[in-house]
Design an enzyme around this catalytic site. Sequence first.
Site, PDB file in Angstrom:
ATOM      1  N   SER A  88      43.949  30.437  50.294  1.00 20.64           N
ATOM      2  CA  SER A  88      42.605  30.094  50.774  1.00 20.64           C
ATOM      3  C   SER A  88      42.671  28.726  51.441  1.00 20.64           C
ATOM      4  O   SER A  88      43.560  27.920  51.135  1.00 20.64           O
ATOM      5  CB  SER A  88      41.631  30.035  49.591  1.00 20.64           C
ATOM      6  OG  SER A  88      40.374  29.522  49.995  1.00 20.64           O
ATOM      7  N   TYR A 120      38.707  27.568  41.137  1.00 20.47           N
ATOM      8  CA  TYR A 120      39.198  28.386  42.262  1.00 20.47           C
ATOM      9  C   TYR A 120      40.145  27.566  43.133  1.00 20.47           C
ATOM     10  O   TYR A 120      41.232  28.023  43.516  1.00 20.47           O
ATOM     11  CB  TYR A 120      37.997  28.884  43.071  1.00 20.47           C
ATOM     12  CG  TYR A 120      38.350  29.772  44.239  1.00 20.47           C
ATOM     13  CD1 TYR A 120      38.672  31.111  44.041  1.00 20.47           C
ATOM     14  CD2 TYR A 120      38.357  29.275  45.546  1.00 20.47           C
ATOM     15  CE1 TYR A 120      38.993  31.935  45.117  1.00 20.47           C
ATOM     16  CE2 TYR A 120      38.671  30.085  46.616  1.00 20.47           C
ATOM     17  CZ  TYR A 120      38.991  31.416  46.400  1.00 20.47           C
ATOM     18  OH  TYR A 120      39.310  32.233  47.467  1.00 20.47           O
TER      19      TYR A 120
HETATM   20  P1  NAP Z   1      36.494  40.689  47.050  1.00 15.99           P
HETATM   21  O1  NAP Z   1      35.806  41.413  48.121  1.00 15.99           O
HETATM   22  O2  NAP Z   1      35.710  40.087  45.932  1.00 15.99           O
HETATM   23  O3  NAP Z   1      37.632  41.659  46.443  1.00 15.99           O
HETATM   24  C1  NAP Z   1      38.431  41.206  45.392  1.00 15.99           C
HETATM   25  C2  NAP Z   1      39.545  42.203  45.158  1.00 15.99           C
HETATM   26  O4  NAP Z   1      40.368  41.712  44.075  1.00 15.99           O
HETATM   27  C3  NAP Z   1      39.024  43.568  44.739  1.00 15.99           C
HETATM   28  O5  NAP Z   1      39.835  44.556  45.307  1.00 15.99           O
HETATM   29  C4  NAP Z   1      39.196  43.530  43.228  1.00 15.99           C
HETATM   30  O6  NAP Z   1      39.383  44.816  42.667  1.00 15.99           O
HETATM   31  C5  NAP Z   1      40.473  42.742  43.097  1.00 15.99           C
HETATM   32  N1  NAP Z   1      40.607  42.181  41.750  1.00 15.99           N
HETATM   33  C6  NAP Z   1      39.821  41.266  41.147  1.00 15.99           C
HETATM   34  N2  NAP Z   1      40.245  41.023  39.887  1.00 15.99           N
HETATM   35  C7  NAP Z   1      41.334  41.814  39.701  1.00 15.99           C
HETATM   36  C8  NAP Z   1      42.234  42.025  38.631  1.00 15.99           C
HETATM   37  N3  NAP Z   1      42.096  41.371  37.456  1.00 15.99           N
HETATM   38  N4  NAP Z   1      43.251  42.891  38.786  1.00 15.99           N
HETATM   39  C9  NAP Z   1      43.402  43.561  39.955  1.00 15.99           C
HETATM   40  N5  NAP Z   1      42.591  43.419  41.004  1.00 15.99           N
HETATM   41  C10 NAP Z   1      41.565  42.548  40.881  1.00 15.99           C
HETATM   42  O7  NAP Z   1      37.360  39.474  47.628  1.00 15.99           O
HETATM   43  P2  NAP Z   1      37.906  39.150  49.091  1.00 15.99           P
HETATM   44  O8  NAP Z   1      36.978  38.206  49.711  1.00 15.99           O
HETATM   45  O9  NAP Z   1      38.302  40.374  49.796  1.00 15.99           O
HETATM   46  O10 NAP Z   1      39.191  38.288  48.684  1.00 15.99           O
HETATM   47  C11 NAP Z   1      40.523  38.775  48.784  1.00 15.99           C
HETATM   48  C12 NAP Z   1      41.438  37.559  48.633  1.00 15.99           C
HETATM   49  O11 NAP Z   1      41.140  36.618  49.668  1.00 15.99           O
HETATM   50  C13 NAP Z   1      41.248  36.818  47.315  1.00 15.99           C
HETATM   51  O12 NAP Z   1      42.488  36.362  46.813  1.00 15.99           O
HETATM   52  C14 NAP Z   1      40.388  35.635  47.727  1.00 15.99           C
HETATM   53  O13 NAP Z   1      40.534  34.546  46.852  1.00 15.99           O
HETATM   54  C15 NAP Z   1      40.903  35.351  49.106  1.00 15.99           C
HETATM   55  N6  NAP Z   1      39.968  34.615  49.953  1.00 15.99           N
HETATM   56  C16 NAP Z   1      38.744  35.128  50.263  1.00 15.99           C
HETATM   57  C17 NAP Z   1      37.883  34.370  51.053  1.00 15.99           C
HETATM   58  C18 NAP Z   1      36.516  34.846  51.469  1.00 15.99           C
HETATM   59  O14 NAP Z   1      35.756  34.055  52.047  1.00 15.99           O
HETATM   60  N7  NAP Z   1      36.152  36.094  51.225  1.00 15.99           N
HETATM   61  C19 NAP Z   1      38.277  33.104  51.510  1.00 15.99           C
HETATM   62  C20 NAP Z   1      39.530  32.634  51.160  1.00 15.99           C
HETATM   63  C21 NAP Z   1      40.375  33.397  50.385  1.00 15.99           C
HETATM   64  P3  NAP Z   1      38.156  45.637  41.958  1.00 15.99           P
HETATM   65  O15 NAP Z   1      37.341  46.202  43.080  1.00 15.99           O
HETATM   66  O16 NAP Z   1      38.860  46.655  41.162  1.00 15.99           O
HETATM   67  O17 NAP Z   1      37.402  44.629  41.142  1.00 15.99           O
END
Ligand code: NAP
Length: 260
Positions: A143, A156
């Site tokens: 991130s 985080y």
């Molecule tokens: P999201 O829509 O909240 O999706 C999170 C994903 O992680 C889901 O597929 C969830 O699966 C899975 N997950 C959560 N806890 C888990 C566990 N204990 N074991 C296995 N899977 C788990 O998040 P996103 O925004 O797509 O984020 C994806 C990545 O990008 C993350 O690492 C996040 O920190 C990073 N990121 C996101 C942003 C942003 O602005 N969105 C910015 C920077 C970095 P379930 O559906 O089964 O819960």
Amino acid sequence: MVQRLQDKVVVLTGASRGIGADMARTFAQEGARLVLLATRVETVAGLASDLGLGADRALPLALDVRDEAACHAAIDAVVAHWGRVDALVNNAGIYMGKAFQDYSHADFQAVLDVNLFGVIHMSQAALPHMRAQGAGRIINIASSAGKWGSRQQSAYNISKHAVVGLTRCLALETAAQGITVNAICPGFVQTDMVEALKTEVAKAQGVDGDAMLAAALTRVPMGRVLNPSEISGLAVYLASDASSGMTGQSLSVDGGMVLV
Ligand code: NAP
């Protein structure tokens, strides 16, 4: 069209939604054979079906990345099924926004268990197979919060700094073995997570969520929240042969927010 990941076996955590679901779609278009992982198998099986991927193109499995033994069992299942692991994308993550003083030990642990230890478990499970192959790609979704400080999300932020650090250390240990380890550092991306950020950080700051996000976007030169598809292209590049000469890097895709 040339498919840059033709028949590569790509293991993708957090595939059910958000950035992970978009990467699954993009990897499939590039010809990859996909292992789709999330906490409930129905969600990733549904995604495979939506993408038109049959059993020869997608293996949906339930996995909680906090469970070390389950991570090893998942990788063993992949190798039993397809005989190899070409790329591992450590994308699963959770968000928690609070003032530093309000985090309990359990809160810090909960965030680190998924965002850091999940990456460690999956990487330790996949690496012996990559070493035996003499090739492999690990792509960690960190991130912009892994590169600079930010308020009301220290747990985080710490977890993502740790992923950037792990990316560098692991890259050094694997560079001579045909394995690359790189990270992507997204900024604000329109997923459930950014909605959680709006709610939780706004609550910690005592302001309205939309106003909080609008203020945060003043730090983004492009002035907007990105789409998940704007992250996936770099993930394809890092999983492909085209990136064979780079390792240990943490690359920002954040609308110009963090210029290091
Ligand atoms: P999201 O829509 O909240 O999706 C999170 C994903 O992680 C889901 O597929 C969830 O699966 C899975 N997950 C959560 N806890 C888990 C566990 N204990 N074991 C296995 N899977 C788990 O998040 P996103 O925004 O797509 O984020 C994806 C990545 O990008 C993350 O690492 C996040 O920190 C990073 N990121 C996101 C942003 C942003 O602005 N969105 C910015 C920077 C970095 P379930 O559906 O089964 O819960």
